[in-house]
Design an enzyme around this catalytic site. Structure first.
Site, PDB file in Angstrom:
ATOM      1  N   HIS A 206      28.584  13.860 -33.881  1.00 45.45           N
ATOM      2  CA  HIS A 206      29.766  13.848 -33.018  1.00 45.45           C
ATOM      3  C   HIS A 206      30.762  12.745 -33.364  1.00 45.45           C
ATOM      4  O   HIS A 206      31.813  12.629 -32.751  1.00 45.45           O
ATOM      5  CB  HIS A 206      29.355  13.661 -31.553  1.00 45.45           C
ATOM      6  CG  HIS A 206      28.862  12.275 -31.244  1.00 45.45           C
ATOM      7  ND1 HIS A 206      27.589  11.874 -31.542  1.00 45.45           N
ATOM      8  CD2 HIS A 206      29.475  11.200 -30.715  1.00 45.45           C
ATOM      9  CE1 HIS A 206      27.438  10.606 -31.189  1.00 45.45           C
ATOM     10  NE2 HIS A 206      28.570  10.169 -30.687  1.00 45.45           N
TER      11      HIS A 206
HETATM   12  C1  UD1 Z   1      31.717   8.520 -26.614  1.00 49.88           C
HETATM   13  C2  UD1 Z   1      31.577   7.101 -27.191  1.00 49.88           C
HETATM   14  C3  UD1 Z   1      30.558   7.115 -28.334  1.00 49.88           C
HETATM   15  C4  UD1 Z   1      29.253   7.732 -27.894  1.00 49.88           C
HETATM   16  C5  UD1 Z   1      29.530   9.122 -27.328  1.00 49.88           C
HETATM   17  C6  UD1 Z   1      28.272   9.819 -26.859  1.00 49.88           C
HETATM   18  C7  UD1 Z   1      33.629   5.699 -27.175  1.00 49.88           C
HETATM   19  C8  UD1 Z   1      34.678   5.129 -28.019  1.00 49.88           C
HETATM   20  N1  UD1 Z   1      32.838   6.624 -27.773  1.00 49.88           N
HETATM   21  O1  UD1 Z   1      32.275   9.339 -27.628  1.00 49.88           O
HETATM   22  O2  UD1 Z   1      30.320   5.790 -28.736  1.00 49.88           O
HETATM   23  O3  UD1 Z   1      28.377   7.831 -28.996  1.00 49.88           O
HETATM   24  O4  UD1 Z   1      30.437   8.966 -26.236  1.00 49.88           O
HETATM   25  O5  UD1 Z   1      28.542  11.048 -26.360  1.00 49.88           O
HETATM   26  O6  UD1 Z   1      33.502   5.340 -26.016  1.00 49.88           O
HETATM   27  N2  UD1 Z   1      33.796  15.742 -23.043  1.00 49.88           N
HETATM   28  C9  UD1 Z   1      33.247  16.739 -22.268  1.00 49.88           C
HETATM   29  N3  UD1 Z   1      32.464  16.386 -21.216  1.00 49.88           N
HETATM   30  C10 UD1 Z   1      32.209  15.084 -20.903  1.00 49.88           C
HETATM   31  C11 UD1 Z   1      32.775  14.087 -21.706  1.00 49.88           C
HETATM   32  C12 UD1 Z   1      33.555  14.423 -22.777  1.00 49.88           C
HETATM   33  O7  UD1 Z   1      33.436  17.911 -22.514  1.00 49.88           O
HETATM   34  O8  UD1 Z   1      31.477  14.838 -19.929  1.00 49.88           O
HETATM   35  C13 UD1 Z   1      34.613  16.112 -24.196  1.00 49.88           C
HETATM   36  C14 UD1 Z   1      36.089  15.910 -23.953  1.00 49.88           C
HETATM   37  O9  UD1 Z   1      36.766  16.985 -24.478  1.00 49.88           O
HETATM   38  C15 UD1 Z   1      36.416  14.651 -24.707  1.00 49.88           C
HETATM   39  C16 UD1 Z   1      35.408  14.691 -25.843  1.00 49.88           C
HETATM   40  O10 UD1 Z   1      34.248  15.315 -25.299  1.00 49.88           O
HETATM   41  O11 UD1 Z   1      37.720  14.611 -25.159  1.00 49.88           O
HETATM   42  C17 UD1 Z   1      35.037  13.333 -26.351  1.00 49.88           C
HETATM   43  O12 UD1 Z   1      34.607  12.483 -25.286  1.00 49.88           O
HETATM   44  P1  UD1 Z   1      34.889  10.904 -25.334  1.00 49.88           P
HETATM   45  O13 UD1 Z   1      34.224  10.200 -24.208  1.00 49.88           O
HETATM   46  O14 UD1 Z   1      36.336  10.671 -25.523  1.00 49.88           O
HETATM   47  O15 UD1 Z   1      34.217  10.446 -26.681  1.00 49.88           O
HETATM   48  P2  UD1 Z   1      32.817  10.805 -27.304  1.00 49.88           P
HETATM   49  O16 UD1 Z   1      33.067  11.466 -28.602  1.00 49.88           O
HETATM   50  O17 UD1 Z   1      31.926  11.509 -26.325  1.00 49.88           O
END
Ligand code: UD1
Length: 367
Positions: A206
């Site tokens: 991811h």
């Molecule tokens: C975040 C952390 C990363 C961690 C990862 C685990 C930062 C910079 N990154 O990255 O270190 O390894 O979490 O998962 O803080 N989304 C959903 N449902 C949710 C949350 C997110 O669908 O509950 C989707 C959204 O479209 C979002 C994307 O996932 O834009 C990414 O989520 P985000 O929290 O921005 O970053 P991660 O890639 O999850």
């Protein structure tokens, strides 16, 4: 009475705060321990399921910040967390790991002159293209107390000007949660649900550097298709990765033979899979540690790691996106019986959080 706030925001935080929450319960009511959930992750499967399975107390505050760009997410957490700090006036704020919520809450507390403790401090990938590395460095540079999972953390912080007296090598609260869940793994029916026959390997991916770039993701997808010809892969897909596969027109990959795809999994099911797997292919930080603890081979789809101890035990190998290296490492992992993998550390014993809470309480007068 002392008041401690522990912050959790994203999936990899929840297993790190669970044992802290449990350990503080032994010191109530002298110590009031409040959890603040920033809402960086908000889906049931990315958030709520962890609270249930790990029996974490209901957060005192939900900041509901949700997804957004780094600046938007970090700023929203800061705005909302400042209100909580002003209302609650905690004696200490504990942050864990390296996500945007970690750095946002550390900065907010520090500017209100509230001491900050960082759990999992000192880890460095030395790769400033990773958002987590920026978060780690900023958080550590303003924290008052550093709790370390491995010796490299101490060496890194010493170089950055920390004094030994403020650093504590305590072990790994994420491994505390793994020890807690191990006896319950038989409750999971994920192996039957996915109709998996052994041997299989787990794949997780991811990280923005792997999935946000079309060329990089296409190349990895091709390599993974080749890997699936050698061993069955199970791929619980992170929402970010799923979105990118579709955006880049790679959705055919989701039907490839030899790979079982599923949505992101809850903690119990994922650990059950990991425990029954032959090895893991990942770009996650935490999974490198969980694999090392379980003495599984871990093929890490990154050029660097902030967790070098996992390589020293013989569990982890860094392969980046080099197809020859990946295929080689996969062949070795397939034939490994795990006997060449050493235990990580005596401190990875399920009791790190107890040590942390004891240190905090012993320091009470300094809070
Ligand atoms: C975040 C952390 C990363 C961690 C990862 C685990 C930062 C910079 N990154 O990255 O270190 O390894 O979490 O998962 O803080 N989304 C959903 N449902 C949710 C949350 C997110 O669908 O509950 C989707 C959204 O479209 C979002 C994307 O996932 O834009 C990414 O989520 P985000 O929290 O921005 O970053 P991660 O890639 O999850």
């Amino acid at each position: 009475m002392k008041k401690i706030i522990t912050v959790a925001g994203a999936r990899p935080n929840f297993m790190k705060i669970a044992p802290i929450d449990r350990a503080f319960k032994n010191f109530a009511p002298e110590y009031e321990h409040l959890i603040v959930h920033t809402g960086q992750h908000y889906d049931d499967i990315m958030s709520k399921s962890f609270f249930k399975i790990l029996d974490i107390s209901e957060p005192a505050y939900h900041l509901n910040v949700g997804s957004g760009s780094h600046a938007v997410q970090t700023a929203k957490v800061m705005i909302e967390f400042e209100k909580v700090c002003i209302e609650e006036k905690p004696d200490l704020v504990i942050v864990v790991g390296d996500v945007n919520s970690t750095v946002a809450c550390a900065i907010t507390a520090k500017k209100l002159h509230i001491p900050v403790a960082h759990i999992e401090a000192g880890l460095r990938s030395f790769d400033m293209a990773m958002p987590e590395e920026i978060n780690r460095k900023i958080t550590d540079s303003i924290s008052n107390i550093a709790f370390l999972t491995e010796p490299s953390g101490k060496a890194n912080l010493l170089k950055e000007g920390w004094e030994s007296k403020n650093m504590h090598l305590v072990g790994n609260t994420m491994i505390d949660s793994l020890c807690y869940i191990m006896p319950q793994l038989e409750k999971s029916d994920i192996l039957e649900k996915l109709n998996l026959s052994e041997p299989f390997a787990i794949l997780t991916m991811h990280r923005p550097s792997n999935v946000d770039d079309r060329e990089q993701l296409t190349s990895l997808v091709n390599i993974l298709e080749q890997t699936a010809k050698k061993i069955n892969l199970v791929f619980p897909i992170h929402p970010r990765t799923k979105a990118k596969i579709n955006e880049f027109g790679l959705s055919k990959f989701l039907e490839v033979n030899g790979i079982t795809f599923c949505d992101a999994l809850n903690y119990l099911d994922f650990m059950t899979l990991l425990n029954n797997s032959k090895f893991v292919l990942t770009d996650s930080g935490g999974i490198q540690e969980e694999a090392a603890f379980l003495r599984k081979p871990c093929v890490t789809l990154r050029e660097n790691t902030e967790r070098p101890i996992t390589c020293k035990t013989g569990s982890n190998i860094l392969v980046g996106n080099d197809s020859d290296k990946i295929i080689n490492a996969v062949n070795n992992a397939i034939s490994s019986d795990g006997n060449n993998i050493a235990a990580v550390s005596d401190l990875w014993d399920g009791k790190a959080a107890e040590r942390i809470v004891k240190i905090i309480i012993d320091m009470e007068n300094n809070l």
